[in-house]
Every structure is written in C-alpha cells, then in structure tokens.
Design a protein around this motif. Structure first.
Motif, PDB file in Angstrom:
ATOM      1  N   MET A   1      -1.592  -1.928   0.131  1.00 29.65           N
ATOM      2  CA  MET A   1      -0.282  -1.441  -0.192  1.00 29.65           C
ATOM      3  C   MET A   1       0.508  -2.593  -0.802  1.00 29.65           C
ATOM      4  O   MET A   1       0.446  -3.724  -0.328  1.00 29.65           O
ATOM      5  CB  MET A   1       0.408  -0.920   1.064  1.00 29.65           C
ATOM      6  N   ASP A   2       1.244  -2.289  -1.858  1.00 26.52           N
ATOM      7  CA  ASP A   2       2.057  -3.283  -2.542  1.00 26.52           C
ATOM      8  C   ASP A   2       3.467  -2.759  -2.749  1.00 26.52           C
ATOM      9  O   ASP A   2       3.657  -1.591  -3.083  1.00 26.52           O
ATOM     10  CB  ASP A   2       1.456  -3.610  -3.915  1.00 26.52           C
ATOM     11  N   PHE A   3       4.439  -3.648  -2.576  1.00 25.76           N
ATOM     12  CA  PHE A   3       5.828  -3.320  -2.844  1.00 25.76           C
ATOM     13  C   PHE A   3       6.212  -3.785  -4.243  1.00 25.76           C
ATOM     14  O   PHE A   3       5.704  -4.792  -4.733  1.00 25.76           O
ATOM     15  CB  PHE A   3       6.755  -4.016  -1.843  1.00 25.76           C
ATOM     16  N   SER A   4       7.138  -3.051  -4.844  1.00 21.64           N
ATOM     17  CA  SER A   4       7.703  -3.498  -6.115  1.00 21.64           C
ATOM     18  C   SER A   4       8.605  -4.696  -5.845  1.00 21.64           C
ATOM     19  O   SER A   4       9.025  -4.946  -4.706  1.00 21.64           O
ATOM     20  CB  SER A   4       8.494  -2.366  -6.770  1.00 21.64           C
ATOM     21  N   ALA A   5       8.930  -5.430  -6.900  1.00 20.36           N
ATOM     22  CA  ALA A   5       9.764  -6.622  -6.762  1.00 20.36           C
ATOM     23  C   ALA A   5      11.142  -6.286  -6.190  1.00 20.36           C
ATOM     24  O   ALA A   5      11.730  -7.101  -5.477  1.00 20.36           O
ATOM     25  CB  ALA A   5       9.899  -7.317  -8.111  1.00 20.36           C
ATOM     26  N   ASP A   6      11.643  -5.091  -6.468  1.00 20.22           N
ATOM     27  CA  ASP A   6      12.953  -4.686  -5.951  1.00 20.22           C
ATOM     28  C   ASP A   6      12.843  -3.875  -4.654  1.00 20.22           C
ATOM     29  O   ASP A   6      13.843  -3.358  -4.155  1.00 20.22           O
ATOM     30  CB  ASP A   6      13.736  -3.901  -7.002  1.00 20.22           C
ATOM     31  N   SER A   7      11.642  -3.732  -4.118  1.00 25.87           N
ATOM     32  CA  SER A   7      11.365  -3.007  -2.860  1.00 25.87           C
ATOM     33  C   SER A   7      11.730  -1.527  -2.919  1.00 25.87           C
ATOM     34  O   SER A   7      11.873  -0.879  -1.894  1.00 25.87           O
ATOM     35  CB  SER A   7      12.078  -3.663  -1.672  1.00 25.87           C
ATOM     36  N   ARG A   8      11.833  -0.968  -4.118  1.00 22.85           N
ATOM     37  CA  ARG A   8      12.164   0.453  -4.259  1.00 22.85           C
ATOM     38  C   ARG A   8      10.925   1.338  -4.321  1.00 22.85           C
ATOM     39  O   ARG A   8      11.037   2.558  -4.191  1.00 22.85           O
ATOM     40  CB  ARG A   8      13.005   0.669  -5.520  1.00 22.85           C
ATOM     41  N   THR A  45      -2.587  -5.835  -4.805  1.00 25.74           N
ATOM     42  CA  THR A  45      -3.858  -5.905  -4.093  1.00 25.74           C
ATOM     43  C   THR A  45      -4.722  -4.684  -4.375  1.00 25.74           C
ATOM     44  O   THR A  45      -5.781  -4.525  -3.781  1.00 25.74           O
ATOM     45  CB  THR A  45      -3.632  -6.024  -2.575  1.00 25.74           C
ATOM     46  N   SER A  46      -4.289  -3.849  -5.299  1.00 25.92           N
ATOM     47  CA  SER A  46      -5.004  -2.615  -5.606  1.00 25.92           C
ATOM     48  C   SER A  46      -6.197  -2.873  -6.530  1.00 25.92           C
ATOM     49  O   SER A  46      -6.121  -3.684  -7.442  1.00 25.92           O
ATOM     50  CB  SER A  46      -4.062  -1.615  -6.282  1.00 25.92           C
ATOM     51  N   ILE A  47      -7.267  -2.150  -6.287  1.00 17.78           N
ATOM     52  CA  ILE A  47      -8.437  -2.190  -7.168  1.00 17.78           C
ATOM     53  C   ILE A  47      -8.372  -1.057  -8.191  1.00 17.78           C
ATOM     54  O   ILE A  47      -9.282  -0.884  -8.977  1.00 17.78           O
ATOM     55  CB  ILE A  47      -9.756  -2.107  -6.374  1.00 17.78           C
ATOM     56  N   ALA A  68      -8.875  -7.004  -4.074  1.00 20.40           N
ATOM     57  CA  ALA A  68      -8.300  -7.721  -5.211  1.00 20.40           C
ATOM     58  C   ALA A  68      -6.965  -8.306  -4.782  1.00 20.40           C
ATOM     59  O   ALA A  68      -6.292  -7.774  -3.898  1.00 20.40           O
ATOM     60  CB  ALA A  68      -8.094  -6.773  -6.388  1.00 20.40           C
ATOM     61  N   CYS A  69      -6.596  -9.400  -5.437  1.00 22.79           N
ATOM     62  CA  CYS A  69      -5.293 -10.007  -5.159  1.00 22.79           C
ATOM     63  C   CYS A  69      -4.841 -10.790  -6.396  1.00 22.79           C
ATOM     64  O   CYS A  69      -5.604 -11.590  -6.925  1.00 22.79           O
ATOM     65  CB  CYS A  69      -5.370 -10.931  -3.952  1.00 22.79           C
ATOM     66  N   ILE A  77      -6.188 -12.482 -11.354  1.00 25.52           N
ATOM     67  CA  ILE A  77      -6.556 -11.617 -10.242  1.00 25.52           C
ATOM     68  C   ILE A  77      -7.952 -12.023  -9.776  1.00 25.52           C
ATOM     69  O   ILE A  77      -8.824 -12.303 -10.596  1.00 25.52           O
ATOM     70  CB  ILE A  77      -6.491 -10.121 -10.628  1.00 25.52           C
ATOM     71  N   VAL A  78      -8.135 -12.082  -8.478  1.00 28.21           N
ATOM     72  CA  VAL A  78      -9.427 -12.409  -7.902  1.00 28.21           C
ATOM     73  C   VAL A  78      -9.939 -11.168  -7.177  1.00 28.21           C
ATOM     74  O   VAL A  78      -9.152 -10.406  -6.603  1.00 28.21           O
ATOM     75  CB  VAL A  78      -9.327 -13.633  -6.948  1.00 28.21           C
ATOM     76  N   THR A  79     -11.248 -10.929  -7.279  1.00 25.20           N
ATOM     77  CA  THR A  79     -11.842  -9.758  -6.635  1.00 25.20           C
ATOM     78  C   THR A  79     -13.024 -10.169  -5.770  1.00 25.20           C
ATOM     79  O   THR A  79     -13.638 -11.209  -5.984  1.00 25.20           O
ATOM     80  CB  THR A  79     -12.336  -8.727  -7.675  1.00 25.20           C
ATOM     81  N   GLY A  80     -13.338  -9.326  -4.815  1.00 28.95           N
ATOM     82  CA  GLY A  80     -14.544  -9.470  -4.011  1.00 28.95           C
ATOM     83  C   GLY A  80     -15.329  -8.177  -4.112  1.00 28.95           C
ATOM     84  O   GLY A  80     -14.745  -7.091  -4.167  1.00 28.95           O
ATOM     85  N   ASP A  81     -16.671  -8.287  -4.149  1.00 25.93           N
ATOM     86  CA  ASP A  81     -17.474  -7.072  -4.346  1.00 25.93           C
ATOM     87  C   ASP A  81     -18.655  -6.987  -3.382  1.00 25.93           C
ATOM     88  O   ASP A  81     -18.906  -7.899  -2.594  1.00 25.93           O
ATOM     89  CB  ASP A  81     -17.915  -6.936  -5.801  1.00 25.93           C
ATOM     90  N   ASP A  82     -19.372  -5.880  -3.465  1.00 22.43           N
ATOM     91  CA  ASP A  82     -20.520  -5.612  -2.606  1.00 22.43           C
ATOM     92  C   ASP A  82     -21.693  -6.551  -2.845  1.00 22.43           C
ATOM     93  O   ASP A  82     -22.621  -6.591  -2.052  1.00 22.43           O
ATOM     94  CB  ASP A  82     -21.022  -4.177  -2.813  1.00 22.43           C
ATOM     95  N   PHE A  83     -21.664  -7.279  -3.933  1.00 21.17           N
ATOM     96  CA  PHE A  83     -22.774  -8.156  -4.281  1.00 21.17           C
ATOM     97  C   PHE A  83     -22.546  -9.584  -3.786  1.00 21.17           C
ATOM     98  O   PHE A  83     -23.302 -10.488  -4.112  1.00 21.17           O
ATOM     99  CB  PHE A  83     -22.996  -8.131  -5.796  1.00 21.17           C
ATOM    100  N   GLY A  84     -21.454  -9.774  -3.012  1.00 26.15           N
ATOM    101  CA  GLY A  84     -21.141 -11.080  -2.466  1.00 26.15           C
ATOM    102  C   GLY A  84     -20.476 -12.006  -3.459  1.00 26.15           C
ATOM    103  O   GLY A  84     -20.406 -13.212  -3.226  1.00 26.15           O
ATOM    104  N   LEU A  85     -19.981 -11.453  -4.548  1.00 24.76           N
ATOM    105  CA  LEU A  85     -19.361 -12.270  -5.589  1.00 24.76           C
ATOM    106  C   LEU A  85     -17.843 -12.262  -5.474  1.00 24.76           C
ATOM    107  O   LEU A  85     -17.229 -11.248  -5.145  1.00 24.76           O
ATOM    108  CB  LEU A  85     -19.762 -11.764  -6.972  1.00 24.76           C
TER     109      LEU A  85
END
Length: 98
Positions: A1-8, A45-47, A68-69, A77-85
């Motif tokens: 879950m991610d908030f917008s910069a203005d929290s709206r 943090t959404s994929i 993702a982040c 953006i950095v991701t992590g996957d099922d292949f350990g990468l």
C-alpha cells in the motif's frame, strides 16, 4: 500500500493482481486513468501499473515478481523475484522487456 504525497489517495495491489487507487478517508475508488496519472506518490511498492511495466521479464508469470520499492529520490526501483534475483531499474520503467 502506498500513500500519495498529499495523503489524499492510497494505491493497493489486490490478490487478483489488480492495482486500485482510493480516496482517503472516504475509500471511494478512483478509476479515471487521467486522474490517477496526476497523482504524485510519496512511496511506491506496487508491482502493478503503467509505471512498472518494464520490471516484468518476457513470459513472466504474475507471481514471478514479488516486491518492489522506489528509492527516496524517485529515480530507481528495485525488485525481488522468484528466481532469487534483485534487480535495479530506472523509474518509471515503462518499456516492456528491456
């Protein structure tokens, strides 16, 4: 879950691999792509979403990319996957299969 910069607004990824954007605190879902595009996110943090289409490898299963982040500067953006990468991409990453 991610908030917008203005929290709206918040964005969430569902178990059905759908990205949803909602108003805070009403919870009303925003479905207009033009309105969603105008939102500046404080975190990401959404994929899912047009901004991260390029994190998915060719022939990837929906469950292959797990997390993702986006960096605080909003440039990568950095991701992590099922292949350990752990992979690093420019953000936004809109081109498929780069």
């Amino acid at each position: 879950m991610d908030f917008s910069a203005d929290s709206r607004y918040i964005q969430v990824s569902t178990g059905a691999y759908k990205r949803q954007v909602h108003e805070v605190p009403l919870g009303k879902q925003i479905t207009d792509p033009a309105a969603i595009e105008k939102i500046t996110w404080a975190t990401w943090t959404s994929i899912l979403g047009d901004e991260v289409l390029g994190i998915w490898p060719r022939n990837a299963d929906k469950a292959d990319v797990n997390c993702a982040c986006v960096t605080h500067a909003g440039l990568n953006i950095v991701t992590g996957d099922d292949f350990g990468l752990v992979k690093l991409f420019d953000f936004p990453c809109t081109e498929k299969f780069v």
